[in-house]
Design an enzyme around this catalytic site. Structure first.
Site, PDB file in Angstrom:
ATOM      1  N   CYS A 170      -7.425  -3.163   4.979  1.00  0.00           N
ATOM      2  CA  CYS A 170      -8.179  -4.158   5.743  1.00  0.00           C
ATOM      3  C   CYS A 170      -8.215  -3.845   7.237  1.00  0.00           C
ATOM      4  CB  CYS A 170      -7.579  -5.548   5.534  1.00  0.00           C
ATOM      5  SG  CYS A 170      -7.510  -6.054   3.813  1.00  0.00           S
TER       6      CYS A 170
ATOM      7  N   HIS B  39     -14.382 -12.067   5.050  1.00  0.00           N
ATOM      8  CA  HIS B  39     -13.485 -10.916   5.177  1.00  0.00           C
ATOM      9  C   HIS B  39     -14.032  -9.712   4.404  1.00  0.00           C
ATOM     10  CE1 HIS B  39     -10.038  -8.520   5.739  1.00  0.00           C
ATOM     11  NE2 HIS B  39      -9.253  -8.988   4.794  1.00  0.00           N
TER      12      HIS B  39
END
Length: 383
Positions: A55, A329
């Site tokens: 991420c 996200h």
């Protein structure tokens, strides 16, 4: 991006590019994405490199772009990130994301990311008397901010969601839930089911498709592109131990080290930061981040949420964009997406979600990969 620049420039001016992407290989069965993107954008034959750090992929890509300019090799570098996650059903996305955890110890134990951050939340609750309402209030605050962000995946408040559910029940002739407050709604196990105790559905960032990009240029030519440049004043990146080998569960060591590096490079302390975007993949992650970054002492993060200190009108506005929780996200794009938000905050261009402080001159981004194995922290300053 071309339309949002203050002054015109040609795509042919870009000399190099770095693209953050976690796993187009698994999400889309497409590898070697960097040159394909270069072709789509008409950027061949310049060098373009894909960076994978879970991420924190585009956060790491930004650091590579900054170093390319600092080396003197390039003056104009495009940095971005992208992820297409919705090709897969939820269970498939969960499996892909779990591949960023430790495959020898964490994954065989059944620890998907909700379970991992559930364990972190439980440890924080045991150590600091953090409670479920603290977690839920982070989600409420971030949805309040996301409702002001036209690019947010969920640009609605929790109150709006609650009211819609009640209206829908009434229209269908079903019993209308007796929710009086947002916390009533979020404590309802049918409306907000448990995912991995103590985390519920609305404690988790959504599955998101998205992309982000910024243009990095050397300071010597910045005014060719804008009369109001934002400088990358400090940057830090660090690696941390997997969860099973970490010294403690209530802190990410990589975040502490990356922020130390960034503060030192920028010549500031945590007290100088006016606004921040932190990696709230889960609500507990925001609380832990605010403590790791030195905004609050350990254990004070939950109380700061209670007191409204992290809201738009607080002294420590956090995740003005809505954060990963509300904005979304798209994992490979999230780090640069955070920088885009801080850029607008520092220039006073965030509209209704502009931090209410009288002075917004220094901003920070905090981008985490995996179970805290990677963290990139950037300090940005209005010049």
């Amino acid at each position: 991006m071309m339309e949002t620049m203050d002054k015109p420039f040609e795509i042919d001016d870009i000399e190099c590019a770095y693209i953050g992407n976690y796993s187009s290989d698994l999400f889309e069965t497409q590898g070697h994405t960097a040159p394909i993107v270069a072709d789509w954008l008409g950027m061949t034959p310049i060098p373009i490199t894909r960076i994978e750090n879970a991420c924190a992929s585009s956060g790491s890509a930004l650091r590579e772009g900054a170093m390319a300019i600092a080396s003197g090799m390039y003056d104009i570098v495009l940095v971005g990130g992208m992820e297409k996650m919705t090709n897969l059903p939820t269970e498939g996305v969960t499996d892909v994301l779990a591949s960023a955890a430790d495959g020898l110890y964490e994954v065989p134990a059944g620890l998907t990311f909700p379970g991992i951050f559930g364990a972190i939340a439980k440890a924080h609750m045991d150590r600091y008397e953090t409670n479920l309402d603290h977690l839920l209030k982070v989600g409420i605050k971030n949805h309040n901010n996301g409702a002001l962000n036209p690019k947010a995946q969920f640009n609605v408040t929790i109150q709006d969601m609650m009211d819609r559910r009640k209206a829908r029940a009434e229209q269908r002739g079903q019993p209308v839930p007796d929710w009086q407050t947002e916390l009533d709604f979020l404590h309802d196990e049918q409306a907000n089911p448990w995912i991995a105790w103590p985390l519920r559905l609305y404690d988790c960032a959504p599955i998101t498709d998205g992309a982000s990009c910024i243009l990095l240029v050397s300071s010597e030519i910045a005014h060719n592109f804008t009369d109001r440049p934002v400088s990358l004043a400090g940057i830090g990146q660090a690696s941390g131990k997997p969860l099973h080998d970490a010294d403690e569960l209530t802190s990410l060591s990589a975040a502490k080290e990356a922020s130390r590096q960034a503060y030192e490079m920028a010549g500031i302390t945590a007290d100088d930061v006016d606004v921040a975007e932190v990696h709230d993949c889960f609500t507990i992650a925001e609380i832990v981040a605010t403590e790791d970054l030195g905004f609050f002492v350990p254990g004070e993060g939950p109380r700061a949420v209670d007191e409204g200190r992290t809201a738009l009108d607080g002294d420590r506005p956090i995740n003005t964009s809505g954060g990963l929780k509300s904005k979304g996200h798209p994992v490979g794009a999230s780090g640069v997406g955070q920088v885009v938000e801080i850029y607008h905050q520092l220039r006073g261009e965030a509209g209704e979600r502009q931090a209410k402080k009288s002075k917004v001159e220094v901003g920070l981004t905090h981008n985490v990969g995996g179970t805290g194995g990677t963290c990139v922290v950037n300090v940005l300053r209005m010049e």
